[in-house]
Design an enzyme around this catalytic site. Sequence first.
Site, PDB file in Angstrom:
ATOM      1  N   CYS A 195      -2.403 -17.166  15.344  1.00  0.00           N
ATOM      2  CA  CYS A 195      -1.968 -16.354  16.481  1.00  0.00           C
ATOM      3  C   CYS A 195      -2.068 -17.220  17.731  1.00  0.00           C
ATOM      4  O   CYS A 195      -2.843 -18.170  17.768  1.00  0.00           O
ATOM      5  CB  CYS A 195      -2.857 -15.128  16.641  1.00  0.00           C
ATOM      6  SG  CYS A 195      -2.829 -14.084  15.181  1.00  0.00           S
ATOM      7  N   LYS A 235      -2.851   5.080   6.703  1.00  0.00           N
ATOM      8  CA  LYS A 235      -2.711   5.611   8.063  1.00  0.00           C
ATOM      9  C   LYS A 235      -2.527   7.116   8.026  1.00  0.00           C
ATOM     10  O   LYS A 235      -1.755   7.618   7.222  1.00  0.00           O
ATOM     11  CB  LYS A 235      -1.460   5.005   8.705  1.00  0.00           C
ATOM     12  CG  LYS A 235      -1.590   3.536   9.013  1.00  0.00           C
ATOM     13  CD  LYS A 235      -0.349   3.063   9.766  1.00  0.00           C
ATOM     14  CE  LYS A 235      -0.351   1.573   9.947  1.00  0.00           C
ATOM     15  NZ  LYS A 235      -0.147   0.841   8.671  1.00  0.00           N
ATOM     16  N   CYS A 277      -6.946 -11.914  19.601  1.00  0.00           N
ATOM     17  CA  CYS A 277      -7.387 -10.698  20.285  1.00  0.00           C
ATOM     18  C   CYS A 277      -8.793 -10.377  19.811  1.00  0.00           C
ATOM     19  O   CYS A 277      -9.043 -10.332  18.603  1.00  0.00           O
ATOM     20  CB  CYS A 277      -6.472  -9.534  19.919  1.00  0.00           C
ATOM     21  SG  CYS A 277      -4.736  -9.970  20.003  1.00  0.00           S
ATOM     22  N   CYS A 337      -9.168  -7.694  17.187  1.00  0.00           N
ATOM     23  CA  CYS A 337      -8.335  -7.783  15.977  1.00  0.00           C
ATOM     24  C   CYS A 337      -9.036  -7.162  14.767  1.00  0.00           C
ATOM     25  O   CYS A 337     -10.202  -7.428  14.512  1.00  0.00           O
ATOM     26  CB  CYS A 337      -8.023  -9.241  15.673  1.00  0.00           C
ATOM     27  SG  CYS A 337      -7.036  -9.451  14.179  1.00  0.00           S
ATOM     28  N   ARG A 382       0.817  -1.213   0.000  1.00  0.00           N
ATOM     29  CA  ARG A 382       0.000   0.000   0.000  1.00  0.00           C
ATOM     30  C   ARG A 382       0.849   1.261   0.000  1.00  0.00           C
ATOM     31  O   ARG A 382       0.458   2.286  -0.511  1.00  0.00           O
ATOM     32  CB  ARG A 382      -0.942   0.015   1.197  1.00  0.00           C
ATOM     33  CG  ARG A 382      -1.909   1.173   1.101  1.00  0.00           C
ATOM     34  CD  ARG A 382      -2.810   1.373   2.304  1.00  0.00           C
ATOM     35  NE  ARG A 382      -3.670   0.270   2.596  1.00  0.00           N
ATOM     36  CZ  ARG A 382      -3.813  -0.252   3.820  1.00  0.00           C
ATOM     37  NH1 ARG A 382      -3.138   0.232   4.813  1.00  0.00           N
ATOM     38  NH2 ARG A 382      -4.625  -1.250   4.023  1.00  0.00           N
ATOM     39  N   TYR A 383       2.024   1.181   0.633  1.00  0.00           N
ATOM     40  CA  TYR A 383       2.891   2.348   0.718  1.00  0.00           C
ATOM     41  C   TYR A 383       4.136   2.067  -0.114  1.00  0.00           C
ATOM     42  O   TYR A 383       4.598   0.937  -0.157  1.00  0.00           O
ATOM     43  CB  TYR A 383       3.270   2.616   2.177  1.00  0.00           C
ATOM     44  CG  TYR A 383       2.062   2.731   3.085  1.00  0.00           C
ATOM     45  CD1 TYR A 383       1.261   3.864   3.054  1.00  0.00           C
ATOM     46  CD2 TYR A 383       1.715   1.704   3.957  1.00  0.00           C
ATOM     47  CE1 TYR A 383       0.152   3.975   3.873  1.00  0.00           C
ATOM     48  CE2 TYR A 383       0.610   1.813   4.794  1.00  0.00           C
ATOM     49  CZ  TYR A 383      -0.170   2.947   4.745  1.00  0.00           C
ATOM     50  OH  TYR A 383      -1.259   3.045   5.556  1.00  0.00           O
ATOM     51  N   ARG A 408       7.600   0.142   1.321  1.00  0.00           N
ATOM     52  CA  ARG A 408       7.564  -1.034   2.200  1.00  0.00           C
ATOM     53  C   ARG A 408       6.411  -1.951   1.820  1.00  0.00           C
ATOM     54  O   ARG A 408       5.360  -1.483   1.397  1.00  0.00           O
ATOM     55  CB  ARG A 408       7.446  -0.624   3.668  1.00  0.00           C
ATOM     56  CG  ARG A 408       6.284   0.325   3.980  1.00  0.00           C
ATOM     57  CD  ARG A 408       6.722   1.315   5.068  1.00  0.00           C
ATOM     58  NE  ARG A 408       5.649   2.154   5.598  1.00  0.00           N
ATOM     59  CZ  ARG A 408       5.251   3.304   5.049  1.00  0.00           C
ATOM     60  NH1 ARG A 408       5.744   3.727   3.892  1.00  0.00           N
ATOM     61  NH2 ARG A 408       4.324   4.036   5.639  1.00  0.00           N
ATOM     62  N   ARG A 455      -7.628  -7.350  11.584  1.00  0.00           N
ATOM     63  CA  ARG A 455      -7.411  -8.164  10.386  1.00  0.00           C
ATOM     64  C   ARG A 455      -8.021  -9.532  10.658  1.00  0.00           C
ATOM     65  O   ARG A 455      -7.395 -10.565  10.481  1.00  0.00           O
ATOM     66  CB  ARG A 455      -5.920  -8.288  10.048  1.00  0.00           C
ATOM     67  CG  ARG A 455      -5.337  -7.031   9.436  1.00  0.00           C
ATOM     68  CD  ARG A 455      -4.184  -7.317   8.465  1.00  0.00           C
ATOM     69  NE  ARG A 455      -3.946  -6.183   7.592  1.00  0.00           N
ATOM     70  CZ  ARG A 455      -2.991  -5.268   7.765  1.00  0.00           C
ATOM     71  NH1 ARG A 455      -2.174  -5.361   8.771  1.00  0.00           N
ATOM     72  NH2 ARG A 455      -2.872  -4.272   6.918  1.00  0.00           N
ATOM     73  N   ASP A 458     -10.175   0.202  14.123  1.00  0.00           N
ATOM     74  CA  ASP A 458     -10.644   0.061  12.740  1.00  0.00           C
ATOM     75  C   ASP A 458     -12.051  -0.526  12.740  1.00  0.00           C
ATOM     76  O   ASP A 458     -12.497  -1.094  13.726  1.00  0.00           O
ATOM     77  CB  ASP A 458      -9.687  -0.835  11.962  1.00  0.00           C
ATOM     78  CG  ASP A 458      -8.352  -0.152  11.751  1.00  0.00           C
ATOM     79  OD1 ASP A 458      -8.362   1.053  11.428  1.00  0.00           O
ATOM     80  OD2 ASP A 458      -7.308  -0.804  11.945  1.00  0.00           O
ATOM     81  N   ASP A 468      -6.214   4.145  10.584  1.00  0.00           N
ATOM     82  CA  ASP A 468      -6.067   3.638   9.229  1.00  0.00           C
ATOM     83  C   ASP A 468      -7.417   3.907   8.580  1.00  0.00           C
ATOM     84  O   ASP A 468      -8.412   3.284   8.958  1.00  0.00           O
ATOM     85  CB  ASP A 468      -5.743   2.138   9.294  1.00  0.00           C
ATOM     86  CG  ASP A 468      -4.815   1.715   8.185  1.00  0.00           C
ATOM     87  OD1 ASP A 468      -5.032   2.194   7.040  1.00  0.00           O
ATOM     88  OD2 ASP A 468      -3.913   0.910   8.429  1.00  0.00           O
TER      89      ASP A 468
HETATM   90  C1  LIG Z   1       0.496  -0.294   8.588  1.00  0.00           C
HETATM   91  C2  LIG Z   1       1.019  -0.759   7.356  1.00  0.00           C
HETATM   92  C3  LIG Z   1       2.353  -0.522   6.992  1.00  0.00           C
HETATM   93  C4  LIG Z   1       3.340   0.210   7.887  1.00  0.00           C
HETATM   94  O1  LIG Z   1       3.071   1.570   8.016  1.00  0.00           O
HETATM   95  P1  LIG Z   1       4.077   2.456   8.892  1.00  0.00           P
HETATM   96  O2  LIG Z   1       3.414   3.790   8.969  1.00  0.00           O
HETATM   97  O3  LIG Z   1       5.382   2.480   8.200  1.00  0.00           O
HETATM   98  O4  LIG Z   1       4.191   1.798  10.229  1.00  0.00           O
HETATM   99  C5  LIG Z   1       2.794  -0.996   5.780  1.00  0.00           C
HETATM  100  N1  LIG Z   1       1.974  -1.652   4.932  1.00  0.00           N
HETATM  101  C6  LIG Z   1       0.684  -1.888   5.249  1.00  0.00           C
HETATM  102  C7  LIG Z   1      -0.168  -2.597   4.265  1.00  0.00           C
HETATM  103  C8  LIG Z   1       0.159  -1.463   6.476  1.00  0.00           C
HETATM  104  O5  LIG Z   1      -1.118  -1.715   6.774  1.00  0.00           O
HETATM  105  S1  SF4 Z   2      -4.366  -8.353  16.705  1.00  0.00           S
HETATM  106 FE1  SF4 Z   2      -5.115 -10.002  15.335  1.00  0.00          FE
HETATM  107  S2  SF4 Z   2      -3.327 -10.553  14.077  1.00  0.00           S
HETATM  108 FE2  SF4 Z   2      -2.559  -9.407  15.863  1.00  0.00          FE
HETATM  109  S3  SF4 Z   2      -2.039 -10.977  17.389  1.00  0.00           S
HETATM  110 FE3  SF4 Z   2      -4.139 -10.299  17.820  1.00  0.00          FE
HETATM  111  S4  SF4 Z   2      -5.430 -11.747  16.676  1.00  0.00           S
HETATM  112 FE4  SF4 Z   2      -3.377 -11.946  15.852  1.00  0.00          FE
END
Ligand SMILES: *Cc1c(COP(=O)(O)O)cnc(C)c1O
Ligand code: SF4
Length: 353
Positions: free
Chosen positions: A110, A322, A114, A117, A97-98, A101, A119, A278, A315
């Site tokens: 996991c 973000k 959590c 969570c 996305r960025y 990275r 995701r 989120d 986000d």
């Molecule tokens: C959060 C995230 C990152 C990292 O973002 P930073 O601002 O550098 O911490 C990179 N890729 C994805 C897809 C993310 O969701």
């Molecule tokens: S927040 Fe979601 S992905 Fe992260 S450790 Fe907890 S359950 Fe796993």
Amino acid sequence: MESWERNLSGRITTLRELENRIELFKEEREFFRLSDAKDFPFSVTDHYFSLIKKEDPSDPVRLQCIPSVRELDVKPYEVNDPLCDSENMPGTGIIHRYRDRILVLASGICAVYCRHCFRRYLPGNRDHRLQEETLEQVATYLKKNALVEEVILSGGDPLLLPDSFLGQIMEALKRSKSGLTFRIGTRVPVVLPERITDELAALLRKFIPLYIITQFNHPNEISKESIHAINKLADTGIVLLNQAVLLRGINDDARILYTLFRMLARLRVRPYYLFQGDLACGTSHFRVNLEQGLRLFRAFDHHVSGLARPVYAVDLPGGGGKINLGDRVIREKRDGWYLIEGNDGKIYRYPVE
Ligand SMILES: *Cc1c(COP(=O)(O)O)cnc(C)c1O
Ligand code: SF4
């Protein structure tokens, strides 16, 4: 089998095991009666469970790991994939996305799921464990994309992979690009600290520059076992950062956050982000109203050392990425929504709740 693997496979995963160890509240029992556990699994490690103060109905550890029937209340604007990850997947297991990275989905499980969570569509799904063919594709992607300088291993929890496979992944990525920076997102130091063995620390050391991002949300999660694990990682030269999630009834209190961030800074874990929740399905009971979150953040923002001050961020729903909420980005409040300007200048909506 190593002792952490035994502890992981022996963790609490069923209602019966849970009821043998703790008296459940009505809302918790209701969840197990009504939910379809296939949606998002339940499990708690012995270590994390031992941090619960059983007599406290609003214990911050309990609320993060024992499900409540409130998870089944899905708001109309809540979705499976609130960050639109699926629109930024150039290949299996890669989220890009960025520009500089990429995030790689290395593990599908996991140790503790959590309850907040975001995701949630990923963890618990073993299909998301990186396959060897996929690893080749990720390596090729890195070679082709000159602008990518950093790989974030995420998932699921990458540190639940066996040392040998984790090493294989990191070797392959490191070979594909010189000067690569690594980041690993993991909750293991919080929920399964015994995973941080001397062997793992020695393995990870080979991949410095490596940043480990953990997730401590409350001071009660900082146990002596966690401190031991953190020291082991920090002593090998790995940089540790923390991403906390702002959680209603758990840490939405300026004093708790201040204490958490100060304790982390002292342990060489630099607070990096404090995330506004989120819009993942069934998480509304954890979310803090956005203006309240801003007030909370500002209550300690000026008083806490820069070393212990995270960026308060959200986000943006709909793939806006973000943004730093401290930048006073809320443009307007209208019809139950905050209108927030993204980094791309577009307006995104976040519910008032
Ligand atoms: C959060 C995230 C990152 C990292 O973002 P930073 O601002 O550098 O911490 C990179 N890729 C994805 C897809 C993310 O969701
Ligand atoms: S927040 Fe979601 S992905 Fe992260 S450790 Fe907890 S359950 Fe796993």
